[in-house]
Design a protein around this motif. Sequence first.
Motif, PDB file in Angstrom:
ATOM      1  N   ASP A 197      96.346 -34.752 -62.337  1.00 29.81           N
ATOM      2  CA  ASP A 197      96.170 -35.799 -61.342  1.00 29.81           C
ATOM      3  C   ASP A 197      96.749 -35.372 -59.995  1.00 29.81           C
ATOM      4  O   ASP A 197      97.756 -34.654 -59.950  1.00 29.81           O
ATOM      5  N   PRO A 198      96.143 -35.786 -58.874  1.00 27.19           N
ATOM      6  CA  PRO A 198      96.687 -35.413 -57.561  1.00 27.19           C
ATOM      7  C   PRO A 198      98.149 -35.799 -57.367  1.00 27.19           C
ATOM      8  O   PRO A 198      98.913 -35.072 -56.740  1.00 27.19           O
ATOM      9  N   ARG A 199      98.561 -36.957 -57.919  1.00 29.44           N
ATOM     10  CA  ARG A 199      99.961 -37.365 -57.805  1.00 29.44           C
ATOM     11  C   ARG A 199     100.868 -36.445 -58.604  1.00 29.44           C
ATOM     12  O   ARG A 199     101.989 -36.124 -58.175  1.00 29.44           O
ATOM     13  N   GLY A 200     100.382 -36.019 -59.779  1.00 27.22           N
ATOM     14  CA  GLY A 200     101.162 -35.081 -60.568  1.00 27.22           C
ATOM     15  C   GLY A 200     101.186 -33.698 -59.943  1.00 27.22           C
ATOM     16  O   GLY A 200     102.217 -33.018 -59.942  1.00 27.22           O
ATOM     17  N   ARG A 201     100.060 -33.287 -59.391  1.00 29.77           N
ATOM     18  CA  ARG A 201      99.980 -31.951 -58.792  1.00 29.77           C
ATOM     19  C   ARG A 201     100.903 -31.805 -57.590  1.00 29.77           C
ATOM     20  O   ARG A 201     101.501 -30.750 -57.389  1.00 29.77           O
ATOM     21  N   ILE A 202     100.997 -32.846 -56.774  1.00 40.36           N
ATOM     22  CA  ILE A 202     101.824 -32.705 -55.578  1.00 40.36           C
ATOM     23  C   ILE A 202     103.286 -32.522 -55.960  1.00 40.36           C
ATOM     24  O   ILE A 202     104.025 -31.763 -55.314  1.00 40.36           O
ATOM     25  N   LEU A 203     103.721 -33.149 -57.046  1.00 41.58           N
ATOM     26  CA  LEU A 203     105.085 -32.937 -57.531  1.00 41.58           C
ATOM     27  C   LEU A 203     105.266 -31.501 -58.001  1.00 41.58           C
ATOM     28  O   LEU A 203     106.294 -30.866 -57.740  1.00 41.58           O
ATOM     29  N   GLN A 204     104.262 -30.979 -58.671  1.00 42.12           N
ATOM     30  CA  GLN A 204     104.342 -29.591 -59.120  1.00 42.12           C
ATOM     31  C   GLN A 204     104.324 -28.625 -57.936  1.00 42.12           C
ATOM     32  O   GLN A 204     105.024 -27.606 -57.945  1.00 42.12           O
ATOM     33  N   GLU A 205     103.531 -28.945 -56.922  1.00 42.37           N
ATOM     34  CA  GLU A 205     103.481 -28.087 -55.744  1.00 42.37           C
ATOM     35  C   GLU A 205     104.812 -28.091 -54.997  1.00 42.37           C
ATOM     36  O   GLU A 205     105.132 -27.136 -54.287  1.00 42.37           O
ATOM     37  N   LEU A 206     105.599 -29.150 -55.183  1.00 41.56           N
ATOM     38  CA  LEU A 206     106.926 -29.213 -54.578  1.00 41.56           C
ATOM     39  C   LEU A 206     107.982 -28.513 -55.445  1.00 41.56           C
ATOM     40  O   LEU A 206     109.142 -28.435 -55.032  1.00 41.56           O
ATOM     41  N   GLY A 207     107.582 -28.023 -56.606  1.00 40.33           N
ATOM     42  CA  GLY A 207     108.488 -27.240 -57.434  1.00 40.33           C
ATOM     43  C   GLY A 207     108.874 -27.868 -58.748  1.00 40.33           C
ATOM     44  O   GLY A 207     109.488 -27.211 -59.602  1.00 40.33           O
ATOM     45  N   PHE A 208     108.545 -29.141 -58.949  1.00 40.93           N
ATOM     46  CA  PHE A 208     108.887 -29.810 -60.199  1.00 40.93           C
ATOM     47  C   PHE A 208     107.938 -29.384 -61.318  1.00 40.93           C
ATOM     48  O   PHE A 208     106.843 -28.863 -61.067  1.00 40.93           O
ATOM     49  N   THR A 209     108.343 -29.612 -62.555  1.00 35.74           N
ATOM     50  CA  THR A 209     107.484 -29.388 -63.706  1.00 35.74           C
ATOM     51  C   THR A 209     107.213 -30.719 -64.390  1.00 35.74           C
ATOM     52  O   THR A 209     107.959 -31.689 -64.225  1.00 35.74           O
ATOM     53  N   PHE A 210     106.139 -30.751 -65.156  1.00 37.69           N
ATOM     54  CA  PHE A 210     105.775 -31.973 -65.872  1.00 37.69           C
ATOM     55  C   PHE A 210     106.601 -32.079 -67.149  1.00 37.69           C
ATOM     56  O   PHE A 210     106.741 -31.090 -67.872  1.00 37.69           O
ATOM     57  N   PRO A 211     107.170 -33.254 -67.464  1.00 38.10           N
ATOM     58  CA  PRO A 211     108.020 -33.390 -68.658  1.00 38.10           C
ATOM     59  C   PRO A 211     107.239 -33.179 -69.951  1.00 38.10           C
ATOM     60  O   PRO A 211     106.239 -33.845 -70.198  1.00 38.10           O
ATOM     61  N   GLU A 212     107.699 -32.266 -70.777  1.00 37.98           N
ATOM     62  CA  GLU A 212     107.006 -31.932 -72.021  1.00 37.98           C
ATOM     63  C   GLU A 212     106.864 -33.142 -72.931  1.00 37.98           C
ATOM     64  O   GLU A 212     105.849 -33.297 -73.618  1.00 37.98           O
ATOM     65  N   GLN A 213     107.876 -34.019 -72.960  1.00 36.38           N
ATOM     66  CA  GLN A 213     107.842 -35.150 -73.880  1.00 36.38           C
ATOM     67  C   GLN A 213     106.767 -36.167 -73.529  1.00 36.38           C
ATOM     68  O   GLN A 213     106.441 -37.043 -74.333  1.00 36.38           O
ATOM     69  N   LEU A 214     106.191 -36.044 -72.336  1.00 40.03           N
ATOM     70  CA  LEU A 214     105.152 -36.975 -71.923  1.00 40.03           C
ATOM     71  C   LEU A 214     103.758 -36.364 -71.956  1.00 40.03           C
ATOM     72  O   LEU A 214     102.780 -37.015 -71.587  1.00 40.03           O
ATOM     73  N   VAL A 215     103.635 -35.140 -72.387  1.00 38.54           N
ATOM     74  CA  VAL A 215     102.331 -34.482 -72.469  1.00 38.54           C
ATOM     75  C   VAL A 215     101.517 -35.114 -73.585  1.00 38.54           C
ATOM     76  O   VAL A 215     102.001 -35.300 -74.708  1.00 38.54           O
ATOM     77  N   ASP A 216     100.292 -35.477 -73.292  1.00 38.67           N
ATOM     78  CA  ASP A 216      99.336 -35.939 -74.295  1.00 38.67           C
ATOM     79  C   ASP A 216      98.264 -34.863 -74.411  1.00 38.67           C
ATOM     80  O   ASP A 216      97.358 -34.779 -73.595  1.00 38.67           O
ATOM     81  N   LYS A 217      98.407 -34.030 -75.433  1.00 39.67           N
ATOM     82  CA  LYS A 217      97.518 -32.866 -75.552  1.00 39.67           C
ATOM     83  C   LYS A 217      96.075 -33.248 -75.837  1.00 39.67           C
ATOM     84  O   LYS A 217      95.165 -32.450 -75.630  1.00 39.67           O
ATOM     85  N   GLY A 218      95.864 -34.471 -76.286  1.00 41.37           N
ATOM     86  CA  GLY A 218      94.493 -34.886 -76.579  1.00 41.37           C
ATOM     87  C   GLY A 218      93.821 -35.599 -75.428  1.00 41.37           C
ATOM     88  O   GLY A 218      92.662 -35.992 -75.532  1.00 41.37           O
ATOM     89  N   ALA A 219      94.526 -35.749 -74.317  1.00 37.55           N
ATOM     90  CA  ALA A 219      93.980 -36.510 -73.197  1.00 37.55           C
ATOM     91  C   ALA A 219      92.874 -35.742 -72.487  1.00 37.55           C
ATOM     92  O   ALA A 219      93.040 -34.573 -72.150  1.00 37.55           O
ATOM     93  N   ALA A 220      91.745 -36.412 -72.282  1.00 37.34           N
ATOM     94  CA  ALA A 220      90.634 -35.798 -71.552  1.00 37.34           C
ATOM     95  C   ALA A 220      90.578 -36.286 -70.118  1.00 37.34           C
ATOM     96  O   ALA A 220      89.862 -35.735 -69.299  1.00 37.34           O
ATOM     97  N   GLU A 221      91.328 -37.342 -69.815  1.00 36.47           N
ATOM     98  CA  GLU A 221      91.352 -37.892 -68.477  1.00 36.47           C
ATOM     99  C   GLU A 221      92.482 -37.233 -67.679  1.00 36.47           C
ATOM    100  O   GLU A 221      93.301 -36.491 -68.210  1.00 36.47           O
ATOM    101  N   PHE A 222      92.536 -37.568 -66.392  1.00 36.06           N
ATOM    102  CA  PHE A 222      93.610 -37.055 -65.540  1.00 36.06           C
ATOM    103  C   PHE A 222      94.928 -37.753 -65.830  1.00 36.06           C
ATOM    104  O   PHE A 222      95.986 -37.299 -65.417  1.00 36.06           O
TER     105      PHE A 222
END
Length: 348
Positions: free
Chosen positions: A228-253
């Motif tokens: 998602d653009p909101r998630g990407r901008i955080l990553q572009e600022l250097g943050f990583t996405f929390p592993e405990q919130l990953v939904d590996k089956g998600a097809a949506e953003f």
Amino acid sequence: MRPTRRIFLAGTSALALAPLLAACGDDAPGESGPQGKAAEPEKSAFPVTIKHKYGETVIKQAPKRVVVVGLVEQDALLALGIVPVATSNWFGDAPGRIFPWATDLLGDADVPKVIDPANGIPTEEVIGLGPDLIIGLYSGMTEAEYKILSKSANTIAQSGKYADYAEPWQESTLTVARAVGQPEAGQKLVDGADAKVAAAKAAHPEWQGKTAVCVTPYEGLFVYGPQDPRGRILQELGFTFPEQLVDKGAAEFGYSLSEERTGDLAGVDVVVWLDYDGAPAGMKAIFEKTDTFAEGRFFDINDSDGAYYVGQSFVTPLSIPYVLERYVPQLEAAFDGDPATKPPVVKN
């Protein structure tokens, strides 16, 4: 009022259909006027072939009447000197859905007509505007809609390389620029916004590798995922996405987790809420038991923040500098882990 599932999956948070920026005035009448004076097409810019989810579109000459059926592409067009005939409703009441970071670029041109995609792209209305180019990159355009629209005008759908509403702003900007014959100008536009993000990242080495996520209350806890653009901008600022919130089956953003999963926000270094005040009492009770809450490592962005609330979701090369000016100080205050440090109040 809660948005429809279709509009929510376009990226709106639960309260995003509330009136915003009403002081900007009412929408202009439905007649579409002349566009702004665009730069001349770059040498050898046409013909150009744009590949997308439903095939490819060949554009032979610079378009003169552009209709935006995606939710944010008007910014890239305005930055390239083109005022679209129409834009799509997503956030607020800003005339033509042209927001403060872009209004100066409208100049003396007529304000674009606003079409409503809440129940799908209104294909007859779009065709009736007489476009020679229809752009739907940040969209959920269906194949049936594409087939109808493409019979009347060159139509560019979402790329298909990503989930709908998940194409990186850099790629969609470059695609818009190619479609209107200005690929070099588009690259400069992307480079300029990227430089702003890179500067903010370089100024905060302490963020690198730490976790951050953007969430909102919707059908439980809605998580804006790594695409998602909101998630990407955080990553572009250097943050990583929390592993405990990953939904590996998600097809949506993004995806909804059960309300109980709000407890998984514990240990996240920064949580950016959209519309926390609208969260159910049970969700708030769970979140307020986490160390993230106790240490003040969160903040809320909501419709009282006006244009900033829009811009946080409306990720474009024009909105990014406007948002970073407000977003970075809030991230700084939340990241320090001191609940006494309150994220600054945003002033539009």
